[in-house]
Design a protein around this motif. Structure first.
Motif, PDB file in Angstrom:
ATOM      1  N   VAL A  70      12.081-131.762  31.300  1.00 41.57           N
ATOM      2  CA  VAL A  70      11.309-131.009  30.303  1.00 41.57           C
ATOM      3  C   VAL A  70      10.025-130.464  30.933  1.00 41.57           C
ATOM      4  O   VAL A  70       9.666-129.296  30.740  1.00 41.57           O
ATOM      5  CB  VAL A  70      10.969-131.900  29.087  1.00 41.57           C
ATOM      6  N   LEU A  71       9.331-131.297  31.695  1.00 47.03           N
ATOM      7  CA  LEU A  71       8.091-130.862  32.354  1.00 47.03           C
ATOM      8  C   LEU A  71       8.361-129.676  33.275  1.00 47.03           C
ATOM      9  O   LEU A  71       7.619-128.684  33.259  1.00 47.03           O
ATOM     10  CB  LEU A  71       7.488-132.023  33.145  1.00 47.03           C
ATOM     11  N   ASP A  72       9.422-129.753  34.071  1.00 45.03           N
ATOM     12  CA  ASP A  72       9.757-128.651  34.983  1.00 45.03           C
ATOM     13  C   ASP A  72      10.054-127.370  34.212  1.00 45.03           C
ATOM     14  O   ASP A  72       9.641-126.275  34.617  1.00 45.03           O
ATOM     15  CB  ASP A  72      10.970-129.029  35.846  1.00 45.03           C
ATOM     16  N   ALA A  73      10.767-127.512  33.085  1.00 48.21           N
ATOM     17  CA  ALA A  73      11.108-126.332  32.277  1.00 48.21           C
ATOM     18  C   ALA A  73       9.853-125.709  31.683  1.00 48.21           C
ATOM     19  O   ALA A  73       9.710-124.479  31.651  1.00 48.21           O
ATOM     20  CB  ALA A  73      12.090-126.724  31.166  1.00 48.21           C
ATOM     21  N   ILE A  74       8.926-126.526  31.210  1.00 49.14           N
ATOM     22  CA  ILE A  74       7.675-126.005  30.644  1.00 49.14           C
ATOM     23  C   ILE A  74       6.883-125.258  31.710  1.00 49.14           C
ATOM     24  O   ILE A  74       6.366-124.160  31.479  1.00 49.14           O
ATOM     25  CB  ILE A  74       6.829-127.152  30.043  1.00 49.14           C
ATOM     26  N   MET A  75       6.772-125.848  32.895  1.00 51.83           N
ATOM     27  CA  MET A  75       6.005-125.212  33.975  1.00 51.83           C
ATOM     28  C   MET A  75       6.653-123.908  34.438  1.00 51.83           C
ATOM     29  O   MET A  75       5.963-122.987  34.876  1.00 51.83           O
ATOM     30  CB  MET A  75       5.871-126.175  35.153  1.00 51.83           C
ATOM     31  N   GLU A  76       7.974-123.827  34.309  1.00 51.10           N
ATOM     32  CA  GLU A  76       8.660-122.590  34.698  1.00 51.10           C
ATOM     33  C   GLU A  76       8.498-121.511  33.632  1.00 51.10           C
ATOM     34  O   GLU A  76       8.255-120.350  33.954  1.00 51.10           O
ATOM     35  CB  GLU A  76      10.145-122.873  34.939  1.00 51.10           C
ATOM     36  N   LEU A  77       8.613-121.899  32.366  1.00 51.60           N
ATOM     37  CA  LEU A  77       8.586-120.920  31.280  1.00 51.60           C
ATOM     38  C   LEU A  77       7.163-120.533  30.870  1.00 51.60           C
ATOM     39  O   LEU A  77       6.896-119.381  30.541  1.00 51.60           O
ATOM     40  CB  LEU A  77       9.318-121.476  30.054  1.00 51.60           C
ATOM     41  N   ILE A  99       1.661-135.058  38.024  1.00 51.04           N
ATOM     42  CA  ILE A  99       0.578-134.152  38.410  1.00 51.04           C
ATOM     43  C   ILE A  99       1.069-133.152  39.445  1.00 51.04           C
ATOM     44  O   ILE A  99       0.758-131.965  39.385  1.00 51.04           O
ATOM     45  CB  ILE A  99      -0.622-134.956  38.950  1.00 51.04           C
ATOM     46  N   GLU A 100       1.874-133.637  40.399  1.00 45.57           N
ATOM     47  CA  GLU A 100       2.424-132.740  41.417  1.00 45.57           C
ATOM     48  C   GLU A 100       3.263-131.635  40.788  1.00 45.57           C
ATOM     49  O   GLU A 100       3.271-130.499  41.248  1.00 45.57           O
ATOM     50  CB  GLU A 100       3.271-133.544  42.416  1.00 45.57           C
ATOM     51  N   ARG A 101       3.971-131.978  39.705  1.00 44.50           N
ATOM     52  CA  ARG A 101       4.838-130.996  39.045  1.00 44.50           C
ATOM     53  C   ARG A 101       4.086-130.128  38.042  1.00 44.50           C
ATOM     54  O   ARG A 101       4.678-129.257  37.414  1.00 44.50           O
ATOM     55  CB  ARG A 101       5.989-131.715  38.334  1.00 44.50           C
ATOM     56  N   GLY A 102       2.779-130.373  37.861  1.00 45.57           N
ATOM     57  CA  GLY A 102       1.994-129.470  37.025  1.00 45.57           C
ATOM     58  C   GLY A 102       1.424-130.048  35.751  1.00 45.57           C
ATOM     59  O   GLY A 102       0.812-129.318  34.968  1.00 45.57           O
ATOM     60  N   ALA A 103       1.611-131.362  35.502  1.00 43.08           N
ATOM     61  CA  ALA A 103       1.061-131.965  34.292  1.00 43.08           C
ATOM     62  C   ALA A 103      -0.458-131.903  34.304  1.00 43.08           C
ATOM     63  O   ALA A 103      -1.087-131.990  35.362  1.00 43.08           O
ATOM     64  CB  ALA A 103       1.524-133.414  34.153  1.00 43.08           C
ATOM     65  N   TYR A 104      -1.045-131.778  33.129  1.00 48.14           N
ATOM     66  CA  TYR A 104      -2.508-131.723  32.997  1.00 48.14           C
ATOM     67  C   TYR A 104      -3.121-133.116  33.065  1.00 48.14           C
ATOM     68  O   TYR A 104      -4.134-133.337  33.714  1.00 48.14           O
ATOM     69  CB  TYR A 104      -2.885-131.041  31.678  1.00 48.14           C
ATOM     70  N   ASP A 105      -2.504-134.083  32.374  1.00 50.06           N
ATOM     71  CA  ASP A 105      -3.054-135.434  32.355  1.00 50.06           C
ATOM     72  C   ASP A 105      -1.929-136.432  32.092  1.00 50.06           C
ATOM     73  O   ASP A 105      -0.780-136.049  31.821  1.00 50.06           O
ATOM     74  CB  ASP A 105      -4.142-135.565  31.287  1.00 50.06           C
TER      75      ASP A 105
END
Length: 455
Positions: A70-77, A99-105
């Motif tokens: 889900v995190l990867d999909a959010i960061m892509e979209l 965090i590496e994959r783009g999470a804020y916190d």
């Protein structure tokens, strides 16, 4: 419209916690879903600024695979989304990976509603500030800088900068992966400036530019008389960066025997100069970069696996300039402003043909190629405006393409260019892009998929 509550998407499969979270956030328009497919559908339809995401989702409630998907999909979209990740599974490892994959916190279960509420509200505030900055950038045409000096308006690079800002104050080692000319040293400098070592030295060395027989001395230093020509004791770069940061560019070019010595330093935090007999304690943070595939080099036996894992606790992948929508023009304007002041004050801007060429070029040499072309153009320009021919663009590429493209292909290429322009103007926001193009969001998603365009 101004009174509309901001949308908070909660991705959580525990029904009891769903109700608790919805009650706690009555000042937001709360949307709750319980699995990956529903989360992605809600992201597309609601375009939330902030998402809280439980990594343990069905069908893997005891793991993290669905949550990270889900995190990867959010960061892509929608990479500007602030994703706040929750997990009870291996907190530190999951936090670093998120965090590496783009999470804020990141926060660990069990959930403290009050603490999570502070994180959520801070995320909304930050998102609003970033959105306003993008609006100001679009309306005023001013440079946007992150990490102090990095100019970008692209969500892809904002994500990179956000990751670096978050890890800067930690002790984890960072590896920057990207093609030549993408700005790895500038990002390393930004990491240093954002860290608690900012008052210390920042030292950079390109390992590929130094002959193999001299690299050890450059890194570790030497004592007087250690070899022919060593007329005085000299500190190496590791020692020179004591209390600060050493940036090792092209770390994949370090020979195996020297990799052993570097690994020993990382483990023991002491060095021994060439010809020396005493251990010298050094407090230097190592940040490294490479364009090479180190995993393949490990398989081939040319790079040590134990050194790789010491250097790459956090891996930050830097997109090519062609993948950073709108940045080529933004950077070109910044370079023109600098070079015209230095070399040709009569030049004040770009003609439309130059802007079209800049926007349509693939930039295989990335930012470095763009900088060199703009410098050349400022020198070569006769009038106030830089034209495509000054940039060494004469329209030949487009004419050649026109000879070989059929009508269908030409229309597809035109569609791609218009969509890329709209994405750049709206900073990757799908709703705004669709409005600019005069089409619905589902139609835009279909076109993005059809033409393999990233947002």
């Amino acid at each position: 419209m101004a009174d509309k509550k901001p949308t908070l998407l909660i991705v959580e499969d525990d029904e009891g916690l769903q109700a608790q979270l919805k009650w706690a956030y009555d000042d937001f328009e709360v949307v709750i879903v319980g699995d990956r497919h529903a989360a992605i559908a809600a992201l597309r339809s609601e375009m939330p600024a902030v998402v809280t995401l439980d990594l343990g989702l069905p069908p893997d409630p005891d793991g993290t695979s669905e949550g990270f998907a889900v995190l990867d999909a959010i960061m892509e979209l929608k990479p500007d989304t602030k994703v706040i990740v929750a997990s009870g599974h291996g907190a530190r490892e999951s936090a670093l990976q998120a965090i590496e994959r783009g999470a804020y916190d990141f926060y660990q279960k069990p959930v403290d509603i009050e603490a999570l509420g502070l994180i959520v509200r801070r995320a909304f505030n930050l998102h609003a500030i970033e959105q306003e900055n993008r609006r100001l950038l679009a309306s005023a045409g001013e440079d946007k800088t992150v990490l102090g000096r990095l100019i970008t308006g692209a969500p892809e690079m904002v994500k990179v900068a956000r990751t670096i800002e978050r890890v800067a104050s930690t002790s984890v080692s960072v590896m920057l992966l990207g093609a030549s000319g993408t700005g790895k040293e500038l990002l390393a400098q930004g990491l240093h400036d954002a860290s608690d070592r900012a008052s210390g030295p920042f030292v950079a060395i390109n390992c590929a530019a130094i002959p193999e027989n001299l690299l050890e001395s450059e890194l570790f230093g030497h004592e007087k008389g250690a070899f022919t020509g060593a007329v005085k004791t000299t500190e190496g770069k590791i020692e020179s960066a004591n209390g600060g940061t050493l940036f090792l560019d092209e770390v994949g070019d370090i020979p195996l025997p020297l990799q052993v010595k570097l690994l020993r330093f990382l483990q023991e935090r002491t060095i021994e100069r060439i010809g020396g007999r005493k251990q010298i304690a050094v407090n230097t943070r190592i940040v490294c970069a490479t364009h090479q595939n180190l995993e393949s080099m490990i398989g081939e036996g040319t790079f040590r696996e134990d050194l790789f894992y010491r250097l790459a606790e956090i891996v930050v992948r830097i997109p090519n300039l062609a993948e950073r929508h709108g940045d080529a023009i933004l950077l070109a304007k910044a370079f023109l402003k600098r070079f015209s002041a230095e070399m040709n004050p009569a030049v004040t801007g770009f003609a439309s043909d130059a802007l079209s060429s800049i926007d349509g070029h693939d930039w295989p040499g990335n930012v470095r190629e763009l900088e060199n072309r703009v410098k050349r153009a400022v020198i070569m320009a006769d009038g106030k405006l830089v034209h495509a021919e000054d940039l060494d663009f004469d329209g030949g590429e487009e004419e050649e393409d026109a000879d070989v493209l059929n009508l269908k292909a030409a229309r597809e290429e035109a569609d791609r260019r218009v969509i890329r322009h709209a994405l750049a103007r709206s900073e990757g926001n799908i709703s705004s892009t669709a409005k600019l193009l005069g089409i619905s969001r589902p139609t835009l998603y279909d076109l993005l998929k059809q033409y393999d365009l990233q947002t």
